[in-house]
Design a protein around this motif. Structure first.
Motif, PDB file in Angstrom:
ATOM      1  N   CYS A   8      -5.812  26.663  -8.917  1.00 25.34           N
ATOM      2  CA  CYS A   8      -4.676  25.628  -8.513  1.00 25.34           C
ATOM      3  C   CYS A   8      -3.400  25.969  -9.476  1.00 25.34           C
ATOM      4  O   CYS A   8      -3.723  26.259 -10.593  1.00 25.34           O
ATOM      5  N   LEU A   9      -2.450  25.973  -8.915  1.00 23.00           N
ATOM      6  CA  LEU A   9      -1.157  26.329  -9.646  1.00 23.00           C
ATOM      7  C   LEU A   9      -0.340  25.132  -9.386  1.00 23.00           C
ATOM      8  O   LEU A   9       0.137  24.660  -8.307  1.00 23.00           O
ATOM      9  N   VAL A  10       0.350  24.476 -10.503  1.00 23.58           N
ATOM     10  CA  VAL A  10       1.449  23.657 -10.589  1.00 23.58           C
ATOM     11  C   VAL A  10       2.654  24.047 -11.238  1.00 23.58           C
ATOM     12  O   VAL A  10       2.491  24.166 -12.443  1.00 23.58           O
ATOM     13  N   THR A  11       3.561  23.840 -10.415  1.00 25.23           N
ATOM     14  CA  THR A  11       4.917  24.415 -10.997  1.00 25.23           C
ATOM     15  C   THR A  11       5.635  23.142 -11.741  1.00 25.23           C
ATOM     16  O   THR A  11       5.258  21.973 -10.899  1.00 25.23           O
ATOM     17  N   GLY A  12       6.426  23.038 -12.815  1.00 22.60           N
ATOM     18  CA  GLY A  12       6.822  21.955 -13.267  1.00 22.60           C
ATOM     19  C   GLY A  12       5.587  20.989 -14.034  1.00 22.60           C
ATOM     20  O   GLY A  12       5.743  19.819 -13.929  1.00 22.60           O
ATOM     21  N   GLY A  13       4.783  21.700 -14.342  1.00 19.89           N
ATOM     22  CA  GLY A  13       3.637  21.255 -14.663  1.00 19.89           C
ATOM     23  C   GLY A  13       3.480  20.481 -16.189  1.00 19.89           C
ATOM     24  O   GLY A  13       2.524  20.050 -16.618  1.00 19.89           O
ATOM     25  N   ALA A  14       4.574  20.800 -16.981  1.00 19.59           N
ATOM     26  CA  ALA A  14       4.739  20.450 -18.303  1.00 19.59           C
ATOM     27  C   ALA A  14       4.740  18.832 -18.453  1.00 19.59           C
ATOM     28  O   ALA A  14       4.834  18.192 -19.480  1.00 19.59           O
ATOM     29  N   SER A  15       5.451  18.216 -17.448  1.00 21.76           N
ATOM     30  CA  SER A  15       5.900  16.704 -17.724  1.00 21.76           C
ATOM     31  C   SER A  15       5.717  15.929 -16.301  1.00 21.76           C
ATOM     32  O   SER A  15       5.711  16.441 -15.110  1.00 21.76           O
ATOM     33  N   GLY A  16       6.152  14.767 -16.304  1.00 22.73           N
ATOM     34  CA  GLY A  16       5.903  14.019 -15.397  1.00 22.73           C
ATOM     35  C   GLY A  16       5.269  14.216 -14.146  1.00 22.73           C
ATOM     36  O   GLY A  16       3.855  14.011 -14.297  1.00 22.73           O
TER      37      GLY A  16
END
Length: 253
Positions: A8-16
Motif C-alpha cells: 500500500c502507498l500513502v502520499t502525504g503520509g508524514a502527518s495528519g
C-alpha cells in the motif's frame, strides 16, 4: 481487498490524515510505503510505524517515478494508493489592493490536482500489469478532495477549484480503469483536526467545531483512515465521492 501483507502507498503520509492512514494500514498488517516532502516528519512516522518512507515532491514527475521504483523494488507494486498530499491556500480573486495572485493559484493547482493526477496515473499504469485477485480486482485508488469542492468559501477559489477537480476525477477514472480491475473513489473531508487546522487561532477552531449538526466536533484523522480502509475492502464502492463531514455545510465566510 484483503489488506494483510498487501503493498500500500500513502502520499502525504508524514502527518495528519496521511499519517493516520499509514498507522491504520500497518495495524492491519499491510506493507506500507509513505511518501511526503517533509523529510523530518516522514522519518518520525517511519520510526513509529516501521513503514517504508520515501521523500518525494509529487509535483516533480521524475521524483514520483524514482519513488515508485524504490517502493516497487522493496515491497512490490502497490495494490492500494491513498492520496493525502496537498496544501490549503487562501487568497481572494481580487485583493484589497486590487491585485490578483496568479502564482498562488498555479501552485495550489500544481500540488493538489496535478500532483494527485501524476501519482495516480503512474501507479495505475503499474497496477494494470498486476495479476488479478478475487473477482478480477487489481487495485484501489483513494484520492482526497474536500467539502470545499461543493461548499467553497470566500477566499478559497484556488483550493475549491483544485479539490473540485479531484472530486470530478473519480467517475471518469473509475470508468477508464475498470477494465484493469482498478477501483477509484474520493473522500471529501469536512472540518478535521489536522496540522492545517491547528495553524488557526484557538477561538476559530472552537467556533468551527460547533458547525456540524452532529457530532459537534472536528473530525479525527483516524476516522478518515477508517473510511479509506473500508473503501479498499468494499468492492462496491467505485467512482464515488464520499463526504466525511458530520453533515456540515460550510458558511460563505
Amino acid at each position: 481487498m484483503d489488506l494483510a501483507d498487501t503493498p500500500c502507498l500513502v502520499t502525504g503520509g508524514a502527518s495528519g490524515l496521511g499519517a493516520a492512514t499509514v498507522r491504520a494500514l500497518v495495524e492491519r498488517g499491510a506493507k506500507v510505503a509513505a511518501l511526503d516532502i517533509d523529510a523530518e516528519r516522514l522519518a518520525t512516522i517511519a520510526q513509529e510505524t516501521g513503514c517504508f518512507a520515501v521523500t518525494c515532491d509529487i509535483c516533480e514527475e521524475r521524483n514520483v517515478l524514482a519513488a515508485l521504483d524504490s517502493v516497487e523494488k522493496l515491497q512490490g507494486v502497490p495494490r492500494l494508493l491513498v492520496q493525502c498530499a496537498g496544501v490549503a491556500t487562501g487568497a481572494r480573486i481580487v485583493s484589497r489592493e486590487g491585485e490578483t495572485d496568479l502564482a498562488s493559484f498555479r501552485r495550489t493547482i500544481e500540488i493538489n490536482l496535478i500532483g494527485t493526477y501524476t501519482v495516480m496515473s503512474h501507479v495505475a499504469a503499474r497496477m494494470s500489469a498486476l495479476a488479478p485477485l478475487d473477482e478480477g480486482e487489481q487495485g484501489v485508488i483513494v484520492n482526497t478532495a474536500s467539502v470545499a469542492a461543493e461548499d467553497g468559501q470566500v477566499g478559497q477559489c484556488a483550493y475549491a477549484a483544485s479539490k473540485g477537480a479531484i472530486a470530478s476525477l473519480a467517475l471518469p477514472a473509475a470508468r477508464e480503469l475498470g477494465r484493469f480491475g482498478i477501483r477509484v473513489a474520493t473522500i471529501a473531508p469536512g472540518l478535521f483536526a489536522t496540522p492545517m487546522m491547528e495553524t488557526l487561532p484557538e477561538d476559530v477552531q472552537e467556533r468551527l467545531a460547533t458547525l456540524p449538526p452532529f457530532p459537534k466536533r472536528l473530525g479525527r484523522a483516524g476516522e478518515f483512515a477508517a473510511l479509506a480502509l473500508h473503501i479498499a475492502e468494499n468492492r462496491m464502492i467505485n467512482g464515488a465521492m464520499i463526504r466525511l463531514d458530520a453533515g456540515v455545510r460550510l458558511e460563505p465566510r
